[in-house]
Each structure stands twice: as structure tokens, then as C-alpha cells.
Design a protein around this motif. Structure first.
Motif, PDB file in Angstrom:
ATOM      1  N   MET A   1       0.854  -1.195   0.000  1.00  0.00           N
ATOM      2  CA  MET A   1       0.000   0.000   0.000  1.00  0.00           C
ATOM      3  C   MET A   1       0.886   1.241   0.000  1.00  0.00           C
ATOM      4  O   MET A   1       1.195   1.820   1.043  1.00  0.00           O
ATOM      5  CB  MET A   1      -0.937  -0.036   1.211  1.00  0.00           C
ATOM      6  CG  MET A   1      -1.943  -1.176   1.139  1.00  0.00           C
ATOM      7  SD  MET A   1      -3.053  -1.237   2.558  1.00  0.00           S
ATOM      8  CE  MET A   1      -1.920  -1.795   3.839  1.00  0.00           C
TER       9      MET A   1
ATOM     10  N   CYS B   1       0.465   4.522   1.948  1.00  0.00           N
ATOM     11  CA  CYS B   1       0.717   4.577   3.393  1.00  0.00           C
ATOM     12  C   CYS B   1       2.163   4.915   3.709  1.00  0.00           C
ATOM     13  O   CYS B   1       2.528   5.051   4.884  1.00  0.00           O
ATOM     14  CB  CYS B   1       0.343   3.249   4.045  1.00  0.00           C
ATOM     15  SG  CYS B   1      -1.413   2.824   3.900  1.00  0.00           S
TER      16      CYS B   1
ATOM     17  N   CYS C   1      -4.029   6.980   5.218  1.00  0.00           N
ATOM     18  CA  CYS C   1      -3.115   6.905   4.076  1.00  0.00           C
ATOM     19  C   CYS C   1      -3.636   7.774   2.933  1.00  0.00           C
ATOM     20  O   CYS C   1      -4.748   8.310   3.001  1.00  0.00           O
ATOM     21  CB  CYS C   1      -2.977   5.451   3.590  1.00  0.00           C
ATOM     22  SG  CYS C   1      -2.415   4.276   4.856  1.00  0.00           S
TER      23      CYS C   1
ATOM     24  N   GLU D   1      -5.364   7.717  -0.045  1.00  0.00           N
ATOM     25  CA  GLU D   1      -6.247   6.683  -0.592  1.00  0.00           C
ATOM     26  C   GLU D   1      -6.160   6.576  -2.102  1.00  0.00           C
ATOM     27  O   GLU D   1      -6.235   5.474  -2.662  1.00  0.00           O
ATOM     28  CB  GLU D   1      -7.687   6.933  -0.142  1.00  0.00           C
ATOM     29  CG  GLU D   1      -7.900   6.694   1.345  1.00  0.00           C
ATOM     30  CD  GLU D   1      -9.367   6.663   1.722  1.00  0.00           C
ATOM     31  OE1 GLU D   1     -10.194   7.201   0.945  1.00  0.00           O
ATOM     32  OE2 GLU D   1      -9.690   6.087   2.778  1.00  0.00           O
TER      33      GLU D   1
ATOM     34  N   ASN E   1      -3.270   4.351  -3.039  1.00  0.00           N
ATOM     35  CA  ASN E   1      -3.587   2.941  -2.797  1.00  0.00           C
ATOM     36  C   ASN E   1      -4.579   2.412  -3.828  1.00  0.00           C
ATOM     37  O   ASN E   1      -4.504   1.244  -4.241  1.00  0.00           O
ATOM     38  CB  ASN E   1      -4.138   2.753  -1.390  1.00  0.00           C
ATOM     39  CG  ASN E   1      -3.061   2.824  -0.324  1.00  0.00           C
ATOM     40  OD1 ASN E   1      -1.878   2.670  -0.618  1.00  0.00           O
ATOM     41  ND2 ASN E   1      -3.459   3.056   0.920  1.00  0.00           N
TER      42      ASN E   1
ATOM     43  N   SER F   1      -4.038  -0.695  -6.376  1.00  0.00           N
ATOM     44  CA  SER F   1      -5.019  -1.777  -6.503  1.00  0.00           C
ATOM     45  C   SER F   1      -5.368  -2.058  -7.954  1.00  0.00           C
ATOM     46  O   SER F   1      -5.585  -3.215  -8.336  1.00  0.00           O
ATOM     47  CB  SER F   1      -6.293  -1.421  -5.719  1.00  0.00           C
ATOM     48  OG  SER F   1      -6.039  -1.359  -4.334  1.00  0.00           O
TER      49      SER F   1
ATOM     50  N   SER G   1      -0.291  -6.437  -0.306  1.00  0.00           N
ATOM     51  CA  SER G   1      -1.204  -5.475   0.321  1.00  0.00           C
ATOM     52  C   SER G   1      -2.096  -6.154   1.340  1.00  0.00           C
ATOM     53  O   SER G   1      -2.350  -5.616   2.426  1.00  0.00           O
ATOM     54  CB  SER G   1      -2.053  -4.769  -0.744  1.00  0.00           C
ATOM     55  OG  SER G   1      -1.291  -3.836  -1.478  1.00  0.00           O
TER      56      SER G   1
ATOM     57  N   ALA H   1      -1.855  -5.546   5.460  1.00  0.00           N
ATOM     58  CA  ALA H   1      -2.973  -4.710   5.890  1.00  0.00           C
ATOM     59  C   ALA H   1      -3.221  -4.900   7.381  1.00  0.00           C
ATOM     60  O   ALA H   1      -3.187  -6.022   7.889  1.00  0.00           O
ATOM     61  CB  ALA H   1      -4.226  -5.067   5.101  1.00  0.00           C
TER      62      ALA H   1
END
Length: 344
Positions: free
Chosen positions: A210, A213, A228, A230, A233, A237, A265, A269
Motif C-alpha cells: 500500500m 501509506c 493513508c 487513498e 492505494n 489496486s 497489500s 494490511a
């Protein structure tokens, strides 16, 4: 036979693949696999960048502070420790080589603003050279290589040191995130097929962590009150979501091989409890790396990141353990690395 290797560690993150190697090689009895080849970026670089003209190296304290043998210049007594390509001897080749290079990416130009680095394409060319040298040593090189485990952990810099740096690279001006993920997937597919052509049959493809982060990205972009960044991330993804189908496709079109996807990830997490702070554990310089000889925070088990990009030992241990033996079905697909070691 145990032997000493003198290495300069490029990044402390070598700890996670060393933990994984212990599962593969250093368990009780005979090794579970005869050889272990490593491709990737700073997450696995064990010294290949040390002699390159690049700022992407960290062969100085406090890097290595949690590695049992320390940092630069230590004699490592690990049995069959996988050496970096730039110091590997002919005697080393049959048990594996580490080709990882800090700031390297799937794309050739990724990380170029930091100086020299060994891209994935160049790492594969180095591996081709090793395969050629092995053919002069072994009677049946093909049979030997198909029993080896190959791990590839790369792609982080294609975002951090490419797409997310619009003033240095044109990629974010040329492609939206979906298009960029497609470009990376296309290049990655060809690289993985090249590794198969060179004899790789047990190949673990690691997804990206991620990146939103990372303390450096949080400081640069802010989080709007979230833990984080977003949108970064989400960008990761998009790319990660292409890797599992890619692995599934390769297992169909190359049925003599076993590819698997390791979901970094998902493994890293936070699950339950208060998440650990996303702050560097060492004093960092402008590029996000630790200031040389600075003193890191005393309790690194309570920190996710040592510097502004790279995780601490506790995160490396979790990654090594769960990539070898998955806890959740989302950790690895279609199987974890331990299954590689058990199956012919």
C-alpha cells in the motif's frame, strides 16, 4: 558446506527474503529446494547497487540495525546465503543468485533520475548469463532450474519513481491509471515469459504494498484525515488486480510451470486493533532515506516504516511467514510458496 560471504547490504529490507530463504533452505534436514533466484527492487536488493552511480543504496547504519549480521562489510555465515549477482562466483550459481536493484522497475526508464539501476529486463539478461554459465557446470541444467524457486518483487518504483513524479517522467501525462496498469501488465507478461524461457518453473509474483501509506507519500500529498493517501492505494489496486488474472493466464498457456500471486497489500494490511503509525523510525534526509549513522527509534516493533518508504523488521517477518504459509485465502493464489517447495 558453511561458508563466509562478505557483502555490503544495499537496503536493510533484505531481511524479509532472508526470512523466506530460511523456510526454503535453512530448515532441519536437507534444503526443500536446491536453488533460489530473486528479482526485484530495493525490497530485495542485497548489494547489487553498491558500485553503481546511484543514490538508491543504503550500505550504512542505521540500515541493517535489525539484521543479525548488521550492515556494511559484515561477514555473513549463513549457509548458502543467496549472493548478489555482482559478487556471485561460479560456485554460487547452482544454489541461486539475487538480481534485485534499488529503484529498478518493470519499465526501463523507471528510477533513472536517481542514477543507474538494473531494470527487470537487465536482471533477466543477467540471469540468462548465469544460465549459460550453469550449463558449463551441470549435466542437466534444465532439470536443475525447474526445481528452483523464483521470486519477483517489482513495480513499486514504476509508481513511486515514475508515474507519481510528473515533473520527471511523462507517464502520468500519457496514460490514465487504467491505461498505465495495462502498460505495466503488458511489459510484465513478457518479462515473466522470458523467465520461463530461461528455465523458471516455480515463479512467485509479488504484488505491490500500500504505497499510499508510505510516510513520504503522506507528507507529499496529505491524507484528508485518512490514515493513508487513498488515491495512491487505489492506483496500486488497479495494478494489483491485474496480477492474479495474469498469473492464472500464465498457468494455462504455460502448463509446465507453476506461477502464483503473493498479495502483499493483503498480508501487510492492519487487522484489528489500533494501526501502527505511518512515520519513519529514523531521521530522514530529503530523499526519504535514513540520515547516515543516525539513531533509529528504540522500539522498532511498534513502527511500520524504518525510513520514508521501507518497512521495518516486524513487517518483513510477517511478509516472509505469510508468503510461505498463507493464513488467509487472499494472501496467495493459487498457492503459497511453501507448496512450491513441497511439490515436484
Amino acid at each position: 558446506m558453511a561458508r563466509k560471504l562478505t557483502l555490503f547490504f544495499s537496503f536493510f529490507l533484505v531481511a524479509w527474503f532472508t526470512q523466506l530463504q530460511r523456510f526454503l533452505v535453512f530448515g532441519h534436514g536437507e534444503p526443500k529446494v536446491p536453488c533460489y533466484f530473486i528479482f526485484g527492487d530495493s525490497l530485495v536488493d542485497s548489494g547489487n547497487n553498491n558500485d553503481l552511480n546511484t543514490s538508491a543504496k543504503a550500505n550504512y547504519p542505521p540500515y541493517g540495525c535489525d539484521f543479525p549480521e548488521g550492515v556494511s562489510g559484515q561477514n555473513l555465515g549463513f549457509k548458502n546465503f543467496t549472493p548478489p549477482y555482482n559478487t556471485a562466483t561460479n560456485e554460487d550459481l547452482s544454489t541461486g543468485v539475487n538480481y534485485g536493484s534499488g529503484s529498478a522497475g518493470i519499465l526501463e526508464d523507471t528510477g533513472c533520475h536517481l542514477g543507474d539501476r538494473v531494470s527487470l529486463e537487465r536482471q533477466l539478461k543477467n540471469h540468462e548469463s548465469v544460465v549459460t554459465r550453469l550449463a558449463l557446470q551441470l549435466q542437466n541444467t534444465e532439470e536443475h532450474l525447474k526445481k528452483c524457486v523464483y521470486i519477483i518483487n517489482i513495480g513499486n518504483n514504476d509508481f513511486i519513481n515514475n508515474y507519481l513524479m510528473p515533473n520527471n517522467y511523462p507517464s502520468s501525462h500519457q496514460y490514465n491509471l487504467e491505461q498505465y496498469a495495462d502498460v505495466l501488465q503488458k511489459h510484465y507478461t513478457q518479462h515473466l515469459k522470458t523467465l520461463h524461457r530461461l528455465g523458471g518453473r516455480k515463479i512467485a509474483v509479488f504484488g505491490l504494498g500500500m504505497l499510499g501509506c508510505a510516510p513520504a507519500e503522506i507528507e507529499k500529498y496529505g491524507t484528508n484525515g485518512k490514515p493513508c493517501v487513498e488515491w495512491i492505494n487505489d492506483a496500486v489496486s488497479i495494478f494489483n488486480n491485474r496480477l492474479k488474472p495474469l498469473v492464472d493466464e500464465l498457468n494455462v498457456v504455460l502448463p509446465d510451470a507453476k506461477f502464483t500471486f503473493i498479495n502483499m497489500s493483503n498480508i501487510l494490511a492492519p487487522r484489528g486493533g489500533e494501526p501502527l503509525p505511518n512515520k519513519p523510525c529514523c531521521l530522514v534526509r530529503e530523499d526519504g532515506q535514513c540520515i547516515p549513522n543516525s539513531i533509529p527509534c528504540p522500539n522498532r516493533s511498534l513502527s511500520v516504516y524504518l525510513d520514508s518508504f521501507h518497512p521495518t523488521e516486524i513487517a518483513n517477518r510477517v511478509l516472509a511467514q505469510r508468503s510461505y504459509t498463507s493464513i488467509y485465502t487472499e494472501d496467495a493464489s493459487p498457492y503459497d510458496i511453501g507448496r512450491f517447495a513441497r511439490e515436484s
